[in-house]
Structures are given as C-alpha cells and as structure tokens.
Design an enzyme around this catalytic site. Structure first.
Site: not given
Ligand code: AOF
Ligand code: ZN
Length: 374
Positions: A59, A175, A207, A211
């Site tokens: 956002e 393989s 192998d 990775l």
């Molecule tokens: C959102 N938008 O793009 C994402 C969200 O450690 P922080 O402050 O970055 O918070 C992580 C938490 O935020 C994660 O566990 C999830 O609940 C939310 N992720 N939320 O509004 C985003 N990546």
């Molecule tokens: Zn957020």
C-alpha cells in the site's frame, strides 16, 4: 453475504494479484501483497507490491506512486491492510490519510496483530470496505504465509523430475538427464518463487547440485539452500559448500554426538549449522525441522529430493503440494524409486492428493497436486 463486484474491480484485483505473485520467494517472513489504486474516476494512479525483504508494504508503494491522486479513489489489496505498528507504520493509517473512499480486499490477514482489525479501522474511518474478491486466488498465493502464522511451518512443495514410472535414476545411479531442458528451466523458476530449497545429503552426494536459480537476469533470485545431513557427511568440496558465501546455505544435522571440529570447519565455510533432535532412525525429526524453519521466517519451502526426505515428509503428512515433471522414458523396477517405503498398510491410509494442473513442457509433462483436505 453476496457482493457484487464490477468487471473493472475484478480486473484491478487480478492486476494486484499479479504484482503480489512476482514477490513470492523474496518477501519472507512477510506475505507478498499487491495493491492497485484508482482515482475518483476509476483511473489507475498507483501500483505497488511488498518490496523484497518484506518492506515497505504494498500500500505504501502504491500510495507513493499515486502521489496525492488517491483522494475519493479505491484501493484494491490482495490482503487486508495492516493496522499494527510493526517495523513500518500501519497501512490503514496511510490509506485513511490519503482519503480513499473505498478499499476492496481479497482475503483477511491471519496475523494476530491484524486479523480483522485492519478492516475495522478502515470502516471506523468511514471508508467503504468490501472483502472476498478473488479470495481463493489470494488464499492460494498467501498459503505459505498463512501456514507459517497458523501452524508455524512453511508451505511444503515437493518438486521431482522422474521417468514415466516414477524412477529418479537407473540402478547404476545415472540420473542426468531424465527430463528435458524446458522442465529444468521451469524448476529454476520454482526455485525463484521459494524462500528456501531443501535436499537430503544423498542428493548432494549423488548429483553435486548448485541449487541456484540460473535463469539469465534472475540470478539474484536464488533462495536459501538447506541440506539435511544428519551426520555431517557433506564433503567440503561440494558445490553448495564452496559457494556458501555467495548463496546462504544451512545444514541441518542431528543434535548431539557431532564431531565439534567438523562442525567448526563447516561453519568456517560460511554455513549455518542447525541442530535438531533426532527421531528413532537417527534423522533430525522432520516436523521439528519444519517448525524451526518457520521460526526462522521461511514461508515457502521447495523440497527437491531425495527419495528418503520425500518419504519422511509424506509419512509425517507434511506435504502440501507436489510439482511432478515426468519424462516419456521408462527405467523399470531396478531403477531408484522417487519415494522410499512409506509403510502404507491400507489404501485408506495412503496420502491422497488432488490434481490441480497438467501441462506439457517440451517432451515432458508437469502435473501439480495439492494435498486433499485433512
Ligand atoms: C500489508 N501490506 O504489503 C504486507 C503486510 O514487520 P512488519 O511491520 O513489516 O509487519 C509484518 C506484517 O504485516 C505481516 O505479518 C502481515 O501481517 C503484514 N504484511 N501487510 O498491509 C503488505 N506485506
Ligand atoms: Zn502494511
């Protein structure tokens, strides 16, 4: 609750999901979120996705691009906007401050710090909030994050390349190569969308794989490498050891009884050594391995072999998805089977999967299976 979304709503949410999909494999421990912002006339003015490393959130990115044009507009987000003060300020506050009139959300955030509180905060600010648009797609995309929050372990995807009769090598151990080059490239793409790749030590001994993701232009998307090596048999000359300073590499061994000097030498190569209590067979207990990976922030784990590790995961019912590349060649019963014995005594106890997708990749076929509801 039936809601009507317009075709424009659906189009914007699809675009947001596509943005989120691109982030898979580089945002852990965070979910990969996509966000599209339209202005009061429905014109797209902002696009954003969770940045590599998990921050800034989608956002924030989309609002920055909208640069003041979001007022009275709509924000389409693939996951409920966060309401907590984490490492960044709440996305809800940013959406409220930007003056959006409506927020459309694909699915709720299971993180206990959010979990409905984001939706409530937006509504309390007078914003119209609608949820559930393309929810199934969003839940599938976020499955790794959701499993980590709800069960403390990553999404487990087995990836295998076998003959038509599910063999991964001839009786003499040959393989390379059973499947063709297109299937191999697809494997590298799967690696890029994973937080970590895990293999058993026998696969490294047989192998000597690297990775890594070696698709031109995507070399920086190689995930973390994890080798399960209960008794530290991995030779220091193995490619994964030699390259451990470039691509982060962990070794999981059985706790206790390891040679301290050997441990020190391995750590000196830049490898992180993780000790996990062993089960009856002397192998690190597989459920504990996954919990430890979840604790360390891994949400999407791709397991590339071998037959022992696959069998341990299946026996513990810890396989969520299978991506199976199958080549039109038959090796026969003296070849190495893709799964070691599972000890299935009756069919109703055999782990059953649902086929979700089948596609031709060059000469080969890729079949994708999801574990049936349990
Ligand atoms: C959102 N938008 O793009 C994402 C969200 O450690 P922080 O402050 O970055 O918070 C992580 C938490 O935020 C994660 O566990 C999830 O609940 C939310 N992720 N939320 O509004 C985003 N990546
Ligand atoms: Zn957020």
């Amino acid at each position: 609750m039936s809601k009507t979304f317009s075709s424009a709503d659906e189009e914007h949410m699809r675009a947001a999901l596509a943005l989120a999909e691109d982030g898979l494999g580089r945002v852990a421990p965070n979910p990969s979120v996509g966000c599209i912002i339209t202005d009061r006339n429905g014109v797209v003015v902002g696009r954003g996705a969770t940045r590599p490393g998990g921050r800034p959130h989608a956002e924030t990115e989309a609002l920055a691009m909208a640069g003041g044009k979001a007022g009275f507009g709509t924000a389409y987000v693939t996951l409920e906007p966060c309401s907590h003060h984490g490492k960044t300020p709440p996305c809800c506050d940013a959406l409220i401050a930007a003056g959006v009139a409506r927020v459309v959300i694909a699915c709720e955030d299971p993180d206990p710090r959010v979990n409905g509180k984001g939706i409530a905060a937006l509504r309390a600010a007078g914003i119209t909030v609608e949820t559930g648009l393309l929810e199934e797609e969003a839940l599938e995309l976020n499955e790794g994050f959701i499993l980590k929050v709800e069960r403390g372990r990553p999404l487990v995807t087995l990836k295998m390349a076998t003959s038509l009769d599910a063999r991964i090598a001839t009786h003499s151990g040959q393989s390379k190569w059973i499947t063709g080059p297109i299937a191999r490239e697809a494997t590298h793409r799967l690696r890029a969308a994973s937080d970590a790749i895990m293999v058993g030590v026998n696969t490294v001994l047989a192998d000597d794989p690297e990775l890594t993701c070696r698709i031109p232009g995507m070399e920086d998307r190689s995930p973390l490498r994890i080798i399960v090596d209960s008794r530290l048999r991995l030779p220091l000359t193995a490619r994964v050891v030699v390259g451990a300073r470039e691509v982060p590499t962990w070794i999981i061994c059985a706790a206790g009884g390891q040679n301290r000097d050997r441990m020190a030498v391995i750590q000196q190569q830049g490898i992180e050594l993780i000790e996990i209590p062993a089960d009856n067979s002397g192998l690190p207990e597989i459920a504990a391995v996954l919990s430890e990976l979840g604790r360390r922030g891994i949400t999407r784990l791709m397991v590339e072999g071998g037959s022992h590790l696959f069998a341990s995961l299946l026996r513990a019912d810890l396989v969520d998805r299978i991506v199976w590349y199958r080549a039109p060649v038959i090796i026969g019963g003296d070849g190495l089977p893709v799964f070691q014995p599972l000890g299935v005594d009756s069919l109703d106890l055999a782990p059953r999967f649902e086929r979700r997708h089948v596609e031709a990749v060059g000469e080969d076929l890729v079949e994708t299976y999801y574990r049936s509801q349990r």
